[in-house]
Structures are given as structure tokens and as C-alpha cells.
Design a protein around this motif. Structure first.
Motif: not given
Length: 561
Positions: A555, A502-503, A40, A499, A252, A560, A505-506, A558
Motif C-alpha cells: 500500500s 489509486k486511492r 488496477a 487518482i 492492470d 496518490v 486500491n491503496r 501506491v
């Protein structure tokens, strides 16, 4: 030159980079997050990372040497990378994403079988260690010559730092540093270029002092045949090298994979013109360099025009760019060893904790091998000879068959091994044995043409024959079953893991924003301290400061939950 200021700049940036690596030490929960960013990664991060993975101090030393000796043809050669990336974006990158494989080696096992994968893993690992070890040498040479330090300790110290960083942080740590390296290196070159032109007396002084053929698109041994072969080679390399493939599989979607390659193509259309002018300008200032001394052209112009502090910034950019290239190779070689050898053959039931431990340990093992190779480069004839020779020998035989398999349902494991074996044998014969036994050596252009062209001709001949017999490879039918099972497995979404990805990547985007902010502050400080180039350094610092807002805003998008 004030070595103290330059050394301080290098140490401060290096400590900052290692700090970034430590920030990501606990984000790699499993192989997918450690090696593929959870599949991702934002496409613009992947594209910049791909660009920097292709970059190294070897760009300045190898291509800088060619630019000094032959002029514009160094830019022409690098434009072949742009063409290769365009073809990759249109046809190859989305195909790799469509396979659903974590690594290129995984696709090779599923499509062409375990014997082919084992053979390719051995060859790829050997080639990667040699190539990335060879690009560690020039940056150690640059740092040692600039700061008056011994070459061997520089090589070992820089290599150990590179390994430690990769082993700690995984793919996101590598990519964050790629972005930082891109910004630092771009800032340094944009400062260097106007100072270089000022030193030579502007465009008029430069153009009058160089040879008449200096701006020819082709020059010396770099003929139209060599450039054409290099286009084909870079289609194979950018589209099929396992390091590059990782950037297409870690985003992605297929659309994002295309964007990664398109961004790379755009950067390689513009950047060679900017990167190559400084050594070309040095030809006008000092045309007396010969032999391996031409590899120092970039360093010489930097030492001549850059004041203390800014020279340290340039050296930092060169080292970071080499680190980016080698870090990526280490990450991919480690991924292949962990995912496809240890997990695939030795311990299929290994836990995520065990796999991460093996991943980090293998990074150290292969990294130490790269350091050993770097120490041997001078004895092999210099960086240009090493890099171009390894590419010509291994590129076509190793990269062409898997790329062919992305499109062909007829290619099987036996033919793949024969094509690879014949290609490597012929290339090694002409490179090593023919000069000794027959007193015959291929030109640089013919070496590349044979190296890339022979495997493609063999693959085409088999494809036409198999098509006439309506043969479908049994490996292809097995691959379709495996791919369908992967599709079904992908539907089972682990919400907790999603989750966490995502965390991660942020967090990566936030770290990039912070790294750019830090770089801007350092540039502002250098603009105050420097004795020349104050205005251009401050302008570049301002641009970097504003650019830090891009990943920060990304960021925030994104979510979460």
C-alpha cells in the motif's frame, strides 16, 4: 463441546467482515470501480481472490465426501483445476484482458452479437443462482449441525449476511474478504491436520486402517475418462466462467492477468493435499458412514479433534469460503445485469448513481434466489449430485463458444446459438429423459465427456468448414471496429478518476493488512484459551502477523498525487 465459545468466534469474525463491507460502501464511484476495482487490482490480490472464489464449504462437503469414500482420487480430481489454470495463464487470461471488456458478457455482445448475449445472460444467471445456492446449503448444514441450530434459519441467516455484504461493498470488499477467508481457513486446516494425525496414531495408524486402494490416483466411478474430461472442463471453466474472467479484467495488464492464473494454479497444486487428508483420516477412525452421511465426514473429524474456539474458527473459515464463492458470483451476476441489461438495453443514459443503486438492488434479488435454491438441495440428492450435474450439463455449451471466439475470426452468432442449444439439449436428454424413457444413465465420466466434448467437436467441425470456404464472420469485423474505438477512448485519461482509483486500491491494501492483524490477534487469544493445539495455533498466529506486513508495504508503494 462448548457451543458458546464457538458461536462467539463466528459472531466476532462475522461482525468484523460486515464492518469491512461498510468501509467500502462509499468507494464504488462508478461501474468500473464497483465491479472491476478500477482495473488496477494488484495481481496477487486477484490471484488469491480467484482461488477463494473457486473455494467453498462445498469443497469440504462434496470433495470431502469423495475423499472419505474413495481416498486420494479426490485430490486427483482437484489437480485438474491446477492444469486448467496453467492453460488459462498461458493462453486465455491475457486474451481476456486484451479484449478491454468490463465483463465476459460485454465481450460476447461485441464479438458475437446481442441475441447471443441475451441468451447467455439468461443461462448464466440461472446456472450461477443454482450453483451458488447449492454451495450455501453445505455451510448452513455444517453450522447448524455443529451448533445444534435449525437448518432452515441457518440457511436464511447466513444467506442474508452474504447478500448484505456484497451489495454494500462491491468488488474490493469481496476481494478483501477473500484474503481474510484464505488466511482464516488456512490457519484452521493447518491446526486441524496435525491434531487429526495424532488422533489416528500417525501415518502408520492411518495407512493401516484404510482400504488397499485408498491411495490410488483413480478410484470408483472417477476413471481416467472422467479426469481427462474434467481437465478440459476446468480449462473452459477457469478460462471462461464469467466469475473467473472478472479477475483477469480487473488487473492492470496482460502480464498481471497471467500472474493471477499462475498463482491460482500453484495454490491448487498444493492445497488439495492439505484440505483432503482430514476426511481421509476420518475413514480410518470411523468407516461406517454411508449415503449422504459421507458429506458430514469433514465436520465429524473437526468435532472430534478440535477444542472449543478452534472449531468455531474452522466453521468460520468454511462459511467465509462459501461466502467468497457466492459473493463473487453475486458481484458478477449483478455486474452483468447492471452493465449489460439495465445500462445496455433499458437505460443507456443512466447516471453512475443510478447504476450503483441498480447494482446493489440486483445483488439482493439474485441473492434471495440463491437462498431459495439452497433450501431445495437436500431434495435434489445432495451437494455432490447437484454441483457435478449442473457442471456437466451447462459447462461445455455455455463456456466453450466464447472461449473459441477469443481466437476464431470465423465463429458467428448463429453457429454459437446452435452449438449451445444442441449441447444443452443432448446433456439434458441424457441426464433427465434417458433414465426415464430408455432406462439408461451415463456414468459420471461419460456425462462429463459428452457435456464438454460435444460442443468442442461441433465448434471444431464448423471452424474447419469455414476455413475451407475462407469465411470471416461479419460479427468479427464489427468487433475489430469496436475494439479500436475502445483503444482510442482508453487514451483519454481522466486524471481525477485515476487518482480516485489509486486511492481506493491503496485503501484496500491497508484494510487487508488490518484484517490480517485482527486475525492474528484472534488466533493468539484462541491459543491461550484452547485445551489442545496451543503451540500450533500460536505458530500460525505468528505467521499471520508477519504476513500482514506484505499488503501494508504494498500500500505504501501506491502513490496518490
Amino acid at each position: 463441546m462448548n457451543n458458546t465459545i464457538d458461536t462467539a468466534v463466528i459472531l466476532v469474525f462475522s461482525a468484523f467482515v460486515m464492518g469491512i463491507g461498510m468501509l467500502f460502501a462509499r468507494t464504488g464511484r462508478n461501474l468500473k470501480s464497483f465491479f472491476a476495482g478500477g482495473e488496477a487490482v494488484p495481481w496477487f490480490i486477484g490471484g488469491l481472490s480467484l482461488f477463494m472464489s473457486f473455494f467453498s464449504a462445498g469443497t469440504f462437503v462434496a470433495w470431502g465426501s469423495i475423499a472419505y469414500k474413495h481416498g486420494w482420487v479426490a485430490i486427483t480430481i482437484q489437480w485438474t483445476m491446477c492444469i486448467g489454470a496453467l492453460i488459462t495463464a498461458l493462453y486465455l487470461a491475457p486474451r481476456w484482458k486484451r479484449t478491454g471488456a468490463l465483463t465476459a458478457a460485454e465481450f460476447i455482445r461485441e464479438r458475437l452479437g446481442l441475441p447471443v448475449q441475451k441468451t447467455y445472460i439468461f443461462i448464466f444467471t440461472l446456472v450461477s443462482v443454482f450453483i451458488k445456492g447449492s454451495v450455501l446449503y453445505p455451510v448452513a448444514k455444517l453450522v447448524s449441525a455443529s451448533l445444534d441450530l435449525p437448518l432452515m434459519p441457518c440457511t436464511i441467516g447466513l444467506g442474508l449476511f452474504m447478500i448484505a455484504y456484497t451489495a454494500v461493498g462491491g468488488l474490493w470488499a469481496v476481494m478483501v474478504t477473500d484474503i481474510l477467508q484464505f488466511v482464516v481457513l488456512s490457519a484452521a486446516v493447518f491446526i486441524l491436520l496435525p491434531l487429526s494425525f495424532d488422533k489416528v496414531g500417525g501415518w502408520e495408524g492411518f495407512s493401516k486402517a484404510v482400504p488397499d486402494d485408498f491411495f490410488n490416483l483413480l478410484n470408483g466411478e472417477y476413471t481416467i475418462g472422467f479426469v481427462a474430461a474434467f481437465v478440459i472442463y476446468h480449462i473452459c471453466y477457469i478460462g471462461g466462467n464469467w466469475t473467473m474472467v472478472q479477475r483477469y479484467t480487473s488487473v492492470d495488464s496482460e502480464k498481471s492477468a497471467k500472474k493471477v492464473a499462475f498463482l491460482f494454479a500453484g495454490l491448487y497444486l498444493i492445497s488439495p493435499v492439505i484440505w483432503m487428508f482430514p476426511p481421509m483420516i476420518y475413514k480410518a477412525i470411523n468407516p461406517t458412514l454411508t449415503g449422504l452421511d459421507t458429506e458430514n465426514a469433514y465436520l465429524m473429524i473437526c468435532k472430534m479433534v478440535l477444542p472449543p474456539g478452534l472449531l468455531g474458527l474452522m466453521l468460520t473459515g468454511m462459511y467465509f469460503s462459501t461466502s467468497a464463492s457466492a459473493n463473487t458470483a453475486l458481484n458478477v451476476v449483478s455486474a452483468v445485469f447492471t452493465n449489460d441489461i439495465y445500462k445496455g438495453m433499458v437505460n443507456p443514459k443512466a447516471s453512475d448513481k443510478q447504476l450503483i443503486r441498480v447494482a446493489r438492488g440486483s445483488s439482493w434479488f439474485f441473492g434471495l434466489g440463491m437462498i431459495g435454491i439452497a433450501l431445495l438441495v437436500p431434495a435434489a440428492g445432495g451437494i455432490v449430485e447437484v454441483v457435478l450435474s449442473i457442471s456437466a450439463i451447462s459447462g461445455g455449451p455455455l463456456l466453450a463458444p466464447p472461449l473459441w471466439a477469443l481466437f476464431s475470426k470465423r465463429l458467428n452468432s448463429i453457429v454459437t446459438l446452435w452449438v449451445t442449444g444442441i449441447g444443452l439439449s443432448v446433456n439434458l436428454f441424457f441426464k433427465i429423459l434417458a433414465p426415464i424413457l430408455l432406462d439408461f444413465k451415463l456414468s459420471r465420466g461419460m456425462e462429463t465427456i459428452v457435456g464438454v466434448g460435444l460442443p468442442l467437436l461441433l465448434l471444431l467441425a464448423y471452424e474447419l468448414w469455414a476455413s475451407s470456404k475462407d469465411i470471416i464472420a461479419k460479427e468479427y469485423l464489427t468487433y475489430l471496429e469496436t475494439k479500436e474505438q475502445k483503444r482510442i477512448d482508453a487514451l483519454e485519461v481522466n486524471e481525477e478518476e485515476a487518482i480516485e482509483i489509486k486511492r481506493q486500491n491503496r485503501f484496500g491494501l491497508q484494510v487487508i493488512a488490518g484484517a490480517l492483524l485482527f486475525t492474528a490477534i484472534m488466533l493468539f487469544i484462541l491459543s491461550v484459551m484452547t485445551t489442545s493445539g496451543t503451540l500450533i495455533t500460536a505458530v500460525v498466529a505468528t505467521l499471520v502477523l508477519f504476513s500482514s506486513a506484505i499488503p501494508f508495504v504494498a500500500s505504501r508503494k501506491v502513490l496518490v498525487t
